[in-house]
Enzyme design. Structure first.
Site, mmCIF file in Angstrom:
data_model
loop_
_atom_site.group_PDB
_atom_site.id
_atom_site.type_symbol
_atom_site.label_atom_id
_atom_site.label_comp_id
_atom_site.label_asym_id
_atom_site.label_seq_id
_atom_site.Cartn_x
_atom_site.Cartn_y
_atom_site.Cartn_z
ATOM 1 N N GLY A 23 101.520 -114.902 -1.872
ATOM 2 C CA GLY A 23 100.555 -114.465 -2.887
ATOM 3 C C GLY A 23 101.232 -114.320 -4.239
ATOM 4 O O GLY A 23 100.746 -114.836 -5.256
ATOM 5 N N HIS A 24 102.388 -113.645 -4.251
ATOM 6 C CA HIS A 24 103.140 -113.505 -5.503
ATOM 7 C C HIS A 24 103.606 -114.871 -6.009
ATOM 8 O O HIS A 24 103.597 -115.143 -7.212
ATOM 9 C CB HIS A 24 104.377 -112.627 -5.293
ATOM 10 N N GLY A 26 96.464 -110.775 -9.018
ATOM 11 C CA GLY A 26 95.758 -111.360 -7.874
ATOM 12 C C GLY A 26 94.360 -110.794 -7.717
ATOM 13 O O GLY A 26 94.147 -109.584 -7.860
HETATM 14 P P1 AMP Z 1 101.914 -106.038 -5.618
HETATM 15 O O1 AMP Z 1 103.363 -106.412 -5.510
HETATM 16 O O2 AMP Z 1 101.258 -105.758 -4.303
HETATM 17 O O3 AMP Z 1 101.657 -104.980 -6.657
HETATM 18 O O4 AMP Z 1 101.190 -107.339 -6.133
HETATM 19 C C1 AMP Z 1 101.577 -107.955 -7.333
HETATM 20 C C2 AMP Z 1 100.508 -108.915 -7.752
HETATM 21 O O5 AMP Z 1 100.321 -109.886 -6.720
HETATM 22 C C3 AMP Z 1 99.152 -108.208 -7.945
HETATM 23 O O6 AMP Z 1 98.524 -108.762 -9.087
HETATM 24 C C4 AMP Z 1 98.421 -108.557 -6.689
HETATM 25 O O7 AMP Z 1 97.010 -108.584 -6.832
HETATM 26 C C5 AMP Z 1 98.960 -109.940 -6.386
HETATM 27 N N1 AMP Z 1 98.777 -110.244 -4.965
HETATM 28 C C6 AMP Z 1 99.120 -109.467 -3.917
HETATM 29 N N2 AMP Z 1 98.737 -110.041 -2.758
HETATM 30 C C7 AMP Z 1 98.121 -111.208 -3.087
HETATM 31 C C8 AMP Z 1 97.497 -112.247 -2.337
HETATM 32 N N3 AMP Z 1 97.408 -112.201 -1.002
HETATM 33 N N4 AMP Z 1 96.985 -113.296 -3.011
HETATM 34 C C9 AMP Z 1 97.047 -113.336 -4.367
HETATM 35 N N5 AMP Z 1 97.624 -112.396 -5.125
HETATM 36 C C10 AMP Z 1 98.159 -111.338 -4.503
#
Ligand code: AMP
Length: 280
Positions: A36-37, A147
């Protein structure tokens, strides 16, 4: 593989970015990087001359009973992934470089931050908005990538950027899922094998409601019931909330006659997962 520079302080970051080729894209993360990242990084690399990724587990967006200590961390692996993705600069600061001594500012976004995650996790979006405001200010990004998996977070940040006249374009990227539909999340690592199998129920619940909507159902209660019933059918899952809300305001809908978003939060033991799906 291109060089990735790791930067720890505000001063180094400013210096490294002075004269960096523009436009500059920013990908804020809390680490434990997954595909995702990576999709956010790929998109930023395509659209910008310089890409900065930040890795910072933000204590201010976790509540007291929340999982700040438990949040997974592996910086060496994250830096390897950033290098593979061709990230130019990784900002991985200690807490006191983000919240400098005497730090005394909170960015609080209004109504869109209150329901759903805002109600379930008081103060969460103040922490998110504050840290993102700091990041955008320090990096001076032309674009920042988030995301859609955290749909309310995107709405909060877009509102903040618009209201404060920030010069950064806030870009939302589609949710990346496992083959069984589970949205990738750093928190998935905490699931036991049985919980991991059960966690596909979030996406199944969204699709069950979406199918009802595609078949012509327009009652918010009917779609909320469809989601709740699907989650209730999974013994390891406990519903935190289900929602059918207006896509602009996040107000719960009785009748769906404008773009809407389905969302839910579900617990598996100590692990809480969220997901969402737009309608229309
Ligand atoms: P986090 O590290 O969980 O704070 O996520 C960092 C960024 O990655 C945020 O903008 C999330 O929305 C995005 N993100 C996390 N999981 C996913 C995913 N499965 N698909 C797309 N973007 C994601």
């Amino acid at each position: 593989m291109p060089d990735t520079r790791v930067i720890r302080t505000r001063a180094e970051l400013r210096k490294a970015l002075a004269g960096a080729p523009r436009p500059i894209g920013l990908v804020p993360t809390m680490g434990w990087l997954h595909v995702g990242h990576r999709t956010l990084m790929t998109r930023s690399r395509l659209e910008n001359a310089t890409t900065v990724a930040s890795i910072f587990v933000n204590p201010r967006q976790f509540g007291e009973a929340d999982d700040f200590q438990r949040y997974p961390r592996n910086e060496a692996r994250d830096l390897e992934i950033c290098a593979q993705e061709g990230i130019d600069l990784v900002w991985a600061p200690p807490v006191d470089e983000v919240y400098v001594p005497g730090f005394d500012t909170t960015v609080a976004v209004g109504s869109v931050s209150r329901p759903l995650e805002g109600a379930a996790r008081p103060g969460h979006f103040d922490g998110v908005a504050t840290v993102v405001a700091i990041l955008l200010g320090l990096v001076g990004a032309d674009r920042a990538y988030f995301g859609q998996k955290d749909a309310q977070q995107v709405m909060v940040i877009k509102r903040m950027a618009r209201d404060l006249g920030l010069p950064t374009a806030v870009e939302a990227c589609p949710t990346v899922r496992e083959p069984d539909g589970l949205a990738l999340s750093s928190r998935n690592v905490h699931l036991t094998p049985d919980e991991r199998t059960a966690a596909a129920v979030l996406h199944r619940a969204l699709l069950a409601a979406r199918d009802r909507w595609l078949a012509g159902e327009r009652s918010g209660d009917a779609l909320r019931s469809a989601m709740r019933a699907t989650v209730d059918g999974e013994p390891l899952a406990r519903t935190d909330y289900v929602s059918v809300a207006d896509a602009d305001t996040l107000a719960e809908l009785d009748h769906i006659d404008s773009p809407a978003v389905l969302s839910l939060a579900v617990r598996f033991g100590a692990t809480r997962l969220i997901d969402n799906e737009p309608l229309g």
